[in-house]
Design a protein around this motif. Structure first.
Motif, mmCIF file in Angstrom:
data_model
loop_
_atom_site.group_PDB
_atom_site.id
_atom_site.type_symbol
_atom_site.label_atom_id
_atom_site.label_comp_id
_atom_site.label_asym_id
_atom_site.label_seq_id
_atom_site.Cartn_x
_atom_site.Cartn_y
_atom_site.Cartn_z
ATOM 1 N N GLY A 163 2.423 16.119 -9.796
ATOM 2 C CA GLY A 163 3.832 16.398 -10.067
ATOM 3 C C GLY A 163 4.068 17.780 -10.628
ATOM 4 O O GLY A 163 5.101 18.037 -11.270
ATOM 5 N N LYS A 164 3.152 18.706 -10.361
ATOM 6 C CA LYS A 164 3.264 20.078 -10.864
ATOM 7 C C LYS A 164 3.851 20.988 -9.787
ATOM 8 O O LYS A 164 3.818 20.652 -8.598
ATOM 9 C CB LYS A 164 1.883 20.599 -11.268
ATOM 10 N N PRO A 165 4.366 22.160 -10.191
ATOM 11 C CA PRO A 165 4.865 23.105 -9.185
ATOM 12 C C PRO A 165 3.774 23.460 -8.166
ATOM 13 O O PRO A 165 2.606 23.628 -8.523
ATOM 14 C CB PRO A 165 5.271 24.327 -10.019
ATOM 15 N N ILE A 166 4.161 23.563 -6.913
ATOM 16 C CA ILE A 166 3.251 23.965 -5.843
ATOM 17 C C ILE A 166 3.473 25.456 -5.604
ATOM 18 O O ILE A 166 4.505 25.862 -5.054
ATOM 19 C CB ILE A 166 3.531 23.173 -4.553
ATOM 20 N N PRO A 167 2.519 26.305 -6.015
ATOM 21 C CA PRO A 167 2.748 27.752 -5.932
ATOM 22 C C PRO A 167 2.500 28.295 -4.521
ATOM 23 O O PRO A 167 1.527 27.958 -3.864
ATOM 24 C CB PRO A 167 1.721 28.319 -6.916
#
Length: 345
Positions: free
Chosen positions: A206-210
């Motif tokens: 659920g973290k930002p996808i860079p």
């Protein structure tokens, strides 16, 4: 055939080891077990009587020469290398020491062994390299085996240097070599600092996808098990002194690739919102090549090889593998540099 595979506990090397053993070859896996290596990658073949392991660093020439004498290989498949562009920006010295000097040591050890055996014609030194040595393409065109070298990063410059050394040892000393340059690999056991595993694991957490820049950079994606198949074919049937470009025939922009992965995850492991909502554009890395694309005509026409999967098929296999193998990737998240933004210069 007895193969000495360097970097056989790494991503591509372990795929080669697994396939070679499955096909009945004896394999000596030579690996220094640096941060990106995992012996779990070859656990499925480690009990085979065809498999043996030597922990050694290719920067250690005496150790290499002892391994050649001990195992008496029929061929070398040289994959051991520092390979992460972002890390090469932050710490180029390790790339020069391993990729340039390490390849020099491998060539010297192989040459001394080959000469000591009476220069057998069947011996091969297969050097595995990257399409990044050719530089950056515009919107059109493809890399061929005749494309001039134009490396843009410390990583690609170190690999270009190693390619030149291999050709020089062939011309000067007569060492029977073959070379391959591949496009971007992906698939099972991909170390979680590279783009595709970063996307999968960021999404699952659920973290930002860079995505660097605007996600416009284009790569040709090659499923790692297809690559291993091509490498063994070149070793066995490629012409001595010849180089072969190995491509996946699957060009995608980084944004398209990430969106495809998110769609696959939406189906296989639905979340409360589409995974694509996590995409975040971040500052691009220095010297980021715009596009790579390989013309695979030579390997197709001379050796009859083509990739077996599309990028969509390969990505679904890859995502399923990560979903089913958390016990493999979870411990790796604690290794140095994993999960950090590298290569800012």
């Amino acid at each position: 055939m007895k193969l000495l595979v360097t970097g056989g506990a790494g991503f591509i090397g372990s795929a080669v080891v697994r396939l070679a053993v499955a096909r009945g070859h004896e394999v000596v896996n030579l690996d220094a077990l640096t941060y990106a290596a995992c012996l779990e990658n070859v656990a499925s073949v480690s009990a085979s009587p065809l498999y043996s392991f030597e922990q050694a660093d290719i920067r250690d020439l005496p150790a290499l020469e002892a391994i050649f004498q001990k195992h008496q290989p029929d061929a070398v498949m040289h994959l051991a290398a520092e390979s992460h562009v972002d890390r090469s920006i932050d710490g180029p010295q390790a790339f020069i020491e391993t990729n340039v000097m390490g390849t020099y040591n491998m060539l010297q050890a192989a040459r001394h062994y080959w000469e000591g055996c009476g220069k057998p014609k069947a011996f091969r030194f297969h050097h595995i390299s990257t399409d990044e040595v050719f530089g950056s393409l515009g919107a059109t065109g493809q890399f061929t085996e005749e494309t001039p070298y134009d490396p843009r990063s410390p990583y690609s410059a170190s690999k270009a240097s190693s390619d030149h050394l291999v050709r020089a040892w062939a011309e000067t000393y007569g060492l029977p070599v073959v070379l391959t340059n591949c496009s971007n690999n992906y698939g099972p056991f991909h170390f979680p600092e590279k783009l595709i595993p970063v996307v999968i694991l960021s999404a699952l957490a659920g973290k930002p996808i860079p995505i660097y820049g605007k996600g416009e950079n284009v790569r040709d994606w090659l499923y790692v098990e297809d690559h291993a198949d091509a490498l063994l074919l070149v070793l066995e049937k490629g012409a001595v002194g010849r180089s072969y470009n190995i491509g996946g025939e699957n060009e995608r922009s980084n944004l398209e690739l990430v969106q495809t992965i998110c769609t696959i995850l939406d189906t296989l492991k639905p979340a409360s919102a589409p995974y694509a909502d996590l995409i975040e554009f971040v500052t691009d890395r220095p010297g980021h090549d715009l596009r790579y694309a390989i013309d695979p005509t030579r390997i197709r026409e001379e050796l009859g090889w083509r990739p077996s999967v599309t990028v969509e098929e390969g990505l679904e296999k890859t995502v399923r593998w990560y979903l089913e193998n958390e016990e493999w990737w979870q411990p790796l998240l604690g290794r140095a540099g994993v999960g950090e933004r590298l290569g800012r210069a």
